[in-house]
Each structure stands twice: as structure tokens, then as C-alpha cells.
Design a protein around this motif. Structure first.
Motif, PDB file in Angstrom:
ATOM      1  N   LEU A  92       7.081   6.903  -2.675  1.00 11.05           N
ATOM      2  CA  LEU A  92       6.609   5.730  -1.936  1.00 11.05           C
ATOM      3  C   LEU A  92       6.917   4.257  -2.441  1.00 11.05           C
ATOM      4  CD1 LEU A  92       3.024   7.324  -0.787  1.00 11.05           C
ATOM      5  CD2 LEU A  92       5.149   7.048   0.552  1.00 11.05           C
ATOM      6  N   ILE A  93       6.875   4.358  -3.917  1.00 11.38           N
ATOM      7  CA  ILE A  93       7.044   3.338  -4.564  1.00 11.38           C
ATOM      8  C   ILE A  93       8.611   2.658  -4.328  1.00 11.38           C
ATOM      9  CG2 ILE A  93       7.085   2.176  -6.753  1.00 11.38           C
ATOM     10  CD1 ILE A  93       4.749   4.135  -7.571  1.00 11.38           C
ATOM     11  N   VAL A 105       0.897  -1.114  -0.206  1.00 10.40           N
ATOM     12  CA  VAL A 105      -0.029  -0.015   0.100  1.00 10.40           C
ATOM     13  C   VAL A 105       0.954   1.373   0.055  1.00 10.40           C
ATOM     14  CG1 VAL A 105      -1.708   1.240   1.218  1.00 10.40           C
ATOM     15  CG2 VAL A 105      -2.031  -1.068   1.136  1.00 10.40           C
ATOM     16  N   ALA A 106       0.501   2.324  -0.888  1.00 11.17           N
ATOM     17  CA  ALA A 106       1.063   3.354  -0.954  1.00 11.17           C
ATOM     18  C   ALA A 106       0.261   4.644  -0.864  1.00 11.17           C
ATOM     19  CB  ALA A 106       2.083   3.653  -2.360  1.00 11.17           C
ATOM     20  N   THR A 107       0.245   5.380   0.161  1.00 14.24           N
ATOM     21  CA  THR A 107      -0.897   6.231   0.569  1.00 14.24           C
ATOM     22  C   THR A 107      -0.250   7.593   0.846  1.00 14.24           C
ATOM     23  OG1 THR A 107      -2.574   6.430   1.800  1.00 14.24           O
ATOM     24  CG2 THR A 107      -0.977   5.248   2.892  1.00 14.24           C
ATOM     25  N   ASN A 108      -0.826   8.476   0.335  1.00 10.34           N
ATOM     26  CA  ASN A 108      -0.563  10.085   1.034  1.00 10.34           C
ATOM     27  C   ASN A 108      -1.310  10.334   2.181  1.00 10.34           C
ATOM     28  OD1 ASN A 108       0.973  10.625  -1.282  1.00 10.34           O
ATOM     29  ND2 ASN A 108      -0.404  12.114  -2.286  1.00 10.34           N
ATOM     30  N   ILE A 168       3.470  -1.157   3.899  1.00  8.03           N
ATOM     31  CA  ILE A 168       2.756  -0.031   3.894  1.00  8.03           C
ATOM     32  C   ILE A 168       3.686   1.007   3.928  1.00  8.03           C
ATOM     33  CG2 ILE A 168       1.085   1.421   5.072  1.00  8.03           C
ATOM     34  CD1 ILE A 168      -0.161  -1.229   5.973  1.00  8.03           C
ATOM     35  N   ALA A 169       3.584   1.896   2.910  1.00 14.50           N
ATOM     36  CA  ALA A 169       4.476   3.293   2.778  1.00 14.50           C
ATOM     37  C   ALA A 169       3.438   4.443   2.827  1.00 14.50           C
ATOM     38  CB  ALA A 169       5.453   3.397   1.521  1.00 14.50           C
ATOM     39  N   TYR A 170       3.592   5.335   3.573  1.00 12.88           N
ATOM     40  CA  TYR A 170       2.734   6.598   3.508  1.00 12.88           C
ATOM     41  C   TYR A 170       3.746   7.851   3.606  1.00 12.88           C
ATOM     42  CZ  TYR A 170       3.702   6.846   8.482  1.00 12.88           C
ATOM     43  OH  TYR A 170       4.367   6.825   9.919  1.00 12.88           O
ATOM     44  N   CYS A 178       8.182  17.269  -0.602  1.00 13.63           N
ATOM     45  CA  CYS A 178       9.051  16.025  -0.355  1.00 13.63           C
ATOM     46  C   CYS A 178       9.004  15.123  -1.750  1.00 13.63           C
ATOM     47  CB  CYS A 178       8.278  15.198   1.011  1.00 13.63           C
ATOM     48  SG  CYS A 178       6.511  14.658   0.418  1.00 13.63           S
ATOM     49  N   SER A 179       9.893  14.214  -1.448  1.00 13.29           N
ATOM     50  CA  SER A 179       9.965  13.332  -2.669  1.00 13.29           C
ATOM     51  C   SER A 179       8.786  12.080  -2.504  1.00 13.29           C
ATOM     52  CB  SER A 179      11.456  12.700  -2.612  1.00 13.29           C
ATOM     53  OG  SER A 179      11.603  11.961  -1.595  1.00 13.29           O
ATOM     54  N   CYS A 180       8.223  11.838  -1.245  1.00 13.49           N
ATOM     55  CA  CYS A 180       7.405  10.835  -1.286  1.00 13.49           C
ATOM     56  C   CYS A 180       5.854  10.891  -1.568  1.00 13.49           C
ATOM     57  CB  CYS A 180       7.446  10.190   0.314  1.00 13.49           C
ATOM     58  SG  CYS A 180       7.410  11.349   1.673  1.00 13.49           S
TER      59      CYS A 180
END
Length: 182
Positions: free
Chosen positions: A107-108, A49-52, A87-89, A98-100
Motif C-alpha cells: 500500500l505504501i 491513508v493506507a488501510t487494510n 488513499i490506498a486500500y 497479496c502484496s498490498c
């Protein structure tokens, strides 16, 4: 075929809200999404999961509350016989540069490091243009679902950039198609 599927959270796994999903009481899975994740896992896919989550930067909820919501998601997926492998947020706001924060692909790249698995060629399922752009920029296959904000995204999708993008009603429909054709 890359056996990694990356998912946006709000609008793909759980109901989204223009007022942000700010508490455990507001976190509700989209019907079929938990089972879809379990089916992907059982078919041998890694799921991430990649979520802002700019609600943290805006002061709408804390990282602790985010972890509670994510833990609910993890518990439901586990109970259904599945697994979310990472999970990356992004806790930052749009002005933080930011770069995320999607549409940036950070995030990927975090998920690649967490899983020690390349994301290039993976499917990235999202409901916003930001998701599709992040997927494209990381070498993933962008997929749009019309759950969440996906219907609005579809209506204003830049045809030149995403003319051939697959579109599904929701995560369950994407999963059904992927498993049938893989």
C-alpha cells in the motif's frame, strides 16, 4: 525531512471495531483526528491513508460502502481546511497472499506511485503491529498511537524490533508533537 505522513484509517482516523466498520453509520472520526489532518495539510505535509479492508473479502461490506466511508472522511477533512492526497486500500483477506495487505508494504508503494513522492523517511502512523512492520519495511518512520487497537499493540510490542518507536495517545497528539518539532 520527508513531508509525507501516511495514516492507517481504522483506529487512527476513525473509531475501530472488532466487528469491522461496515457502514457509513458505523464510521465515526476519533475526536481531533480530522483537525489533525487539516493541521498537517496547512503545515505543508502531504497526507495519505493506507488501510487494510478485509471486510470486503469477507463479504461484510462492498467497495461501494468503503468509498462512501472514505468520501465522508474526505469531506470532513476538506471542511476542516485540510486534504488527504491519496488513499490506498487492500480489499483482500489474510489468506489471499497479496502484496498490498499490511504487514506487506504494498500500500505504501501504491501511495508513492499515486503521489509521485518517495515514502522513505515519511512518518507512518498506525495502531497495529502490521502498520509498524509495513512502515519499517518501506523505509518509513513507524509511529504508534494508542487509540484504536494501539493499547493492545503496545502491550505485546516486540521490544527488540520497536524499542525506540514513538508512542502517542492519538493522531492529534502526534500532530502536535510533529508540528512543534519541525
Amino acid at each position: 525531512m520527508n513531508r509525507l505522513v501516511i495514516l492507517d484509517r481504522d483506529g487512527v482516523v476513525n473509531q475501530d471495531s472488532d466487528a469491522y466498520v461496515k457502514s457509513l453509520d458505523e464510521w465515526h472520526p476519533i475526536p481531533g483526528s480530522i483537525e489533525a489532518i487539516a493541521r498537517l495539510t496547512q503545515a505543508g505535509f502531504l497526507v495519505a491513508v493506507a488501510t487494510n479492508q478485509s471486510g470486503i473479502a469477507r463479504g461484510y461490506f462492498t467497495e461501494q460502502t468503503l468509498h462512501e466511508m472514505n468520501n465522508r472522511m474526505l469531506d470532513l477533512v476538506t471542511a476542516a481546511g485540510g486534504r488527504i492526497n491519496a488513499i490506498a486500500y487492500c480489499p483482500h483477506g489474510p489468506e489471499d497472499n497479496c502484496s498490498c495487505r499490511k504487514p506487506a508494504p504494498g500500500l505504501i508503494f501504491q501511495i508513492e506511485k499515486m503521489l509521485d513522492h518517495k515514502a522513505q523517511g515519511a512518518y507512518f502512523v498506525g495502531d497495529s503491529l502490521r502498520d509498524l512492520e509495513a512502515a519499517r519495511d518501506a523505509g518509513c518512520h513507524p509511529v504508534l498511537v494508542t487509540s484504536g487497537k494501539g493499547q493492545k499493540t503496545l502491550a505485546k510490542l516486540p521490544e527488540t524490533e520497536f524499542a525506540d518507536i514513538p508512542v502517542f495517545a492519538d493522531l492529534a497528539a502526534f500532530t502536535e508533537d510533529l508540528l512543534r518539532n519541525s
